[in-house]
Design a protein around this motif. Structure first.
Motif, PDB file in Angstrom:
ATOM      1  N   ASP A  69      50.002   1.559  67.161  1.00 43.02           N
ATOM      2  CA  ASP A  69      49.329   0.176  67.233  1.00 43.02           C
ATOM      3  C   ASP A  69      48.009   0.911  67.337  1.00 43.02           C
ATOM      4  OD1 ASP A  69      52.263  -1.105  67.337  1.00 43.02           O
ATOM      5  OD2 ASP A  69      50.972  -2.159  69.407  1.00 43.02           O
ATOM      6  N   LYS A  70      47.744   2.036  67.924  1.00 41.13           N
ATOM      7  CA  LYS A  70      46.177   2.120  67.703  1.00 41.13           C
ATOM      8  C   LYS A  70      46.056   3.557  66.287  1.00 41.13           C
ATOM      9  CE  LYS A  70      44.628   1.252  72.187  1.00 41.13           C
ATOM     10  NZ  LYS A  70      44.129   2.002  73.362  1.00 41.13           N
ATOM     11  N   TYR A  71      47.192   4.069  66.199  1.00 40.00           N
ATOM     12  CA  TYR A  71      46.995   4.574  64.812  1.00 40.00           C
ATOM     13  C   TYR A  71      46.388   5.714  65.251  1.00 40.00           C
ATOM     14  CZ  TYR A  71      47.674   0.687  61.548  1.00 40.00           C
ATOM     15  OH  TYR A  71      48.153   0.023  60.622  1.00 40.00           O
ATOM     16  N   LEU A  72      46.925   6.069  66.230  1.00 41.87           N
ATOM     17  CA  LEU A  72      46.936   7.593  67.304  1.00 41.87           C
ATOM     18  C   LEU A  72      47.848   8.501  66.696  1.00 41.87           C
ATOM     19  CD1 LEU A  72      44.779   6.684  70.253  1.00 41.87           C
ATOM     20  CD2 LEU A  72      44.064   7.816  67.748  1.00 41.87           C
ATOM     21  N   LEU A  73      49.004   7.355  66.497  1.00 43.70           N
ATOM     22  CA  LEU A  73      50.559   8.028  66.544  1.00 43.70           C
ATOM     23  C   LEU A  73      50.501   7.729  65.164  1.00 43.70           C
ATOM     24  CD1 LEU A  73      53.420   8.502  68.534  1.00 43.70           C
ATOM     25  CD2 LEU A  73      53.710   7.518  67.029  1.00 43.70           C
ATOM     26  N   ASN A  78      42.094  14.975  67.365  1.00 47.73           N
ATOM     27  CA  ASN A  78      41.264  14.655  69.107  1.00 47.73           C
ATOM     28  C   ASN A  78      42.125  13.994  70.107  1.00 47.73           C
ATOM     29  OD1 ASN A  78      39.095  15.849  67.165  1.00 47.73           O
ATOM     30  ND2 ASN A  78      38.410  13.634  66.852  1.00 47.73           N
ATOM     31  N   TYR A  79      42.821  13.303  70.051  1.00 46.13           N
ATOM     32  CA  TYR A  79      43.764  12.168  71.122  1.00 46.13           C
ATOM     33  C   TYR A  79      44.463  13.306  71.258  1.00 46.13           C
ATOM     34  CZ  TYR A  79      46.319   9.061  73.638  1.00 46.13           C
ATOM     35  OH  TYR A  79      46.509   8.442  74.702  1.00 46.13           O
ATOM     36  N   MET A  80      44.819  14.251  71.289  1.00 41.51           N
ATOM     37  CA  MET A  80      45.872  15.449  71.560  1.00 41.51           C
ATOM     38  C   MET A  80      44.859  16.022  72.878  1.00 41.51           C
ATOM     39  SD  MET A  80      48.346  16.729  69.105  1.00 41.51           S
ATOM     40  CE  MET A  80      47.701  17.642  67.505  1.00 41.51           C
ATOM     41  N   SER A  81      43.625  16.648  72.077  1.00 46.41           N
ATOM     42  CA  SER A  81      42.894  17.435  73.363  1.00 46.41           C
ATOM     43  C   SER A  81      42.339  15.897  74.271  1.00 46.41           C
ATOM     44  CB  SER A  81      41.592  17.604  72.686  1.00 46.41           C
ATOM     45  OG  SER A  81      41.167  16.194  72.166  1.00 46.41           O
ATOM     46  N   LYS A  82      42.297  15.213  74.473  1.00 42.33           N
ATOM     47  CA  LYS A  82      42.316  14.349  76.006  1.00 42.33           C
ATOM     48  C   LYS A  82      43.869  14.293  76.117  1.00 42.33           C
ATOM     49  CE  LYS A  82      38.676  11.892  72.965  1.00 42.33           C
ATOM     50  NZ  LYS A  82      38.721  11.348  72.687  1.00 42.33           N
ATOM     51  N   LYS A  86      47.205  15.758  77.299  1.00 41.16           N
ATOM     52  CA  LYS A  86      48.092  17.759  77.098  1.00 41.16           C
ATOM     53  C   LYS A  86      49.446  16.741  77.269  1.00 41.16           C
ATOM     54  CE  LYS A  86      44.533  20.462  79.108  1.00 41.16           C
ATOM     55  NZ  LYS A  86      43.914  20.067  78.767  1.00 41.16           N
ATOM     56  N   LYS A  87      49.861  15.200  77.826  1.00 35.50           N
ATOM     57  CA  LYS A  87      51.346  15.088  77.715  1.00 35.50           C
ATOM     58  C   LYS A  87      51.396  14.945  76.227  1.00 35.50           C
ATOM     59  CE  LYS A  87      50.677  13.635  82.127  1.00 35.50           C
ATOM     60  NZ  LYS A  87      50.417  12.217  83.084  1.00 35.50           N
ATOM     61  N   ILE A  88      51.142  14.391  75.600  1.00 28.44           N
ATOM     62  CA  ILE A  88      51.829  13.905  74.484  1.00 28.44           C
ATOM     63  C   ILE A  88      51.772  15.284  73.597  1.00 28.44           C
ATOM     64  CG2 ILE A  88      49.847  13.362  73.134  1.00 28.44           C
ATOM     65  CD1 ILE A  88      52.243  10.479  73.867  1.00 28.44           C
ATOM     66  N   ARG A  89      51.313  15.393  73.451  1.00 22.26           N
ATOM     67  CA  ARG A  89      51.287  17.140  72.446  1.00 22.26           C
ATOM     68  C   ARG A  89      52.502  18.185  72.509  1.00 22.26           C
ATOM     69  NH1 ARG A  89      46.559  21.723  75.002  1.00 22.26           N
ATOM     70  NH2 ARG A  89      45.611  20.301  75.271  1.00 22.26           N
ATOM     71  N   LYS A  90      52.967  17.190  72.594  1.00 23.68           N
ATOM     72  CA  LYS A  90      54.590  17.844  72.516  1.00 23.68           C
ATOM     73  C   LYS A  90      55.593  17.235  71.718  1.00 23.68           C
ATOM     74  CE  LYS A  90      56.341  15.499  76.499  1.00 23.68           C
ATOM     75  NZ  LYS A  90      57.657  15.207  78.310  1.00 23.68           N
ATOM     76  N   TYR A  91      54.929  15.826  71.197  1.00 18.95           N
ATOM     77  CA  TYR A  91      55.756  15.167  70.177  1.00 18.95           C
ATOM     78  C   TYR A  91      55.075  15.372  69.030  1.00 18.95           C
ATOM     79  CZ  TYR A  91      56.962  12.974  74.322  1.00 18.95           C
ATOM     80  OH  TYR A  91      57.672  11.874  75.258  1.00 18.95           O
TER      81      TYR A  91
END
Length: 91
Positions: free
Chosen positions: A33-37, A51-55, A57-62
């Motif tokens: 919804d926030k256009y971060l993904l 930039n979000y991925m660097s904040k 770390k759990k989301i990086r795997k996707y």
């Protein structure tokens, strides 16, 4: 479930179009919804704003994972609109 084209940006037709929806986990729904993904409509890979991925770390795997779903052309068209907004937000 989430709208690919957000509810507040949709027409009366697209608001209730079943092709304008995805089933996402709550945390991924918020990022979408926030256009971060977003999801690349051509190869169906998940893209996460760097930039979000660097904040988070759990989301990086996707990032760059390919979703294994058969989507119809109408849903891919909605994804194209979302993906372009995702890319434009990063420029």
């Amino acid at each position: 479930a989430c709208h690919i084209i957000p509810h507040n940006e949709s027409t009366i037709t697209t608001k209730f179009d079943i092709n304008n929806g995805l089933l996402l986990r709550t945390d991924l729904h918020v990022l979408f919804d926030k256009y971060l993904l977003s999801i690349n409509p051509i190869d169906l890979t998940i893209c996460i704003e760097p930039n979000y991925m660097s904040k988070d770390k759990k989301i990086r795997k996707y990032n760059k994972l390919k979703i294994k779903v058969n989507l119809n052309n109408e849903t891919k068209e909605y994804l194209k609109v979302h993906y372009n907004k995702f890319l434009n937000g990063r420029i």
